[in-house]
Design a protein around this motif. Structure first.
Motif: not given
Length: 117
Positions: A63-69, A76-87
Motif C-alpha cells: 500500500v505504501r509503495v502504491a501511494r509512492i507510485r 503501474p505493473g512493476q514490482n515493489l523493489v523496482a517501483t521503489s528504486r525508480e521513485a
C-alpha cells in the motif's frame, strides 16, 4: 592409590551422545512416538521466525509503495523493489539498500516536498 568412579560419573555408559540427543535431554523431550518429538524439536530450531506484524497505524508495504507510485505518477505493473528504486531515482535519492529503508527514505522525501503524508 587411584580412585575408581562409577561409569555414570565418568559420563555415562556407551558411546558419546550426539549434540541433538544432548539437546533433547536438556530440554526434556521424551520421544514416546518413535522420533516424532525429535522432528518437532528440529522443526522448531530450524524454522524461520514469523514475519513481524506491521506497525499499528502504518499501512503494509504494498500500500505504501502504491501511494509512492501514485504520488510520482510512475508506471503501474512493476514490482515493489523496482517501483521503489525508480521513485528514489526520480527524487534524486540513493536507490540502493534494503526495501524497507528505501521506502522509508522515499516517503520522507515525499513528505518534505508535500507530495505524500
Amino acid at each position: 592409590q587411584a580412585l575408581s568412579l562409577p561409569q555414570e560419573a565418568k559420563g555415562g555408559a556407551g558411546p558419546p551422545q550426539s549434540p541433538s540427543s544432548d539437546l533433547k535431554s536438556l530440554i526434556g523431550v521424551a520421544s514416546l512416538s518413535g522420533g516424532a518429538a525429535a522432528t518437532t524439536v528440529s522443526d522448531l530450531l530450524l524454522s524461520p521466525a514469523p514475519a513481524p506484524a506491521p506497525a499499528p497505524g502504518k499501512p503494509i508495504l504494498p500500500v505504501r509503495v502504491a501511494r509512492i507510485r501514485e504520488a510520482l505518477a510512475l508506471a503501474p505493473g512493476q514490482n515493489l523493489v523496482a517501483t521503489s528504486r525508480e521513485a528514489a531515482t526520480t527524487l534524486g535519492l540513493d536507490a540502493g539498500g534494503a526495501l524497507l529503508p528505501l521506502v522509508n527514505r522515499v516517503e520522507a522525501r515525499l513528505a518534505e516536498l508535500g507530495l505524500c503524508s
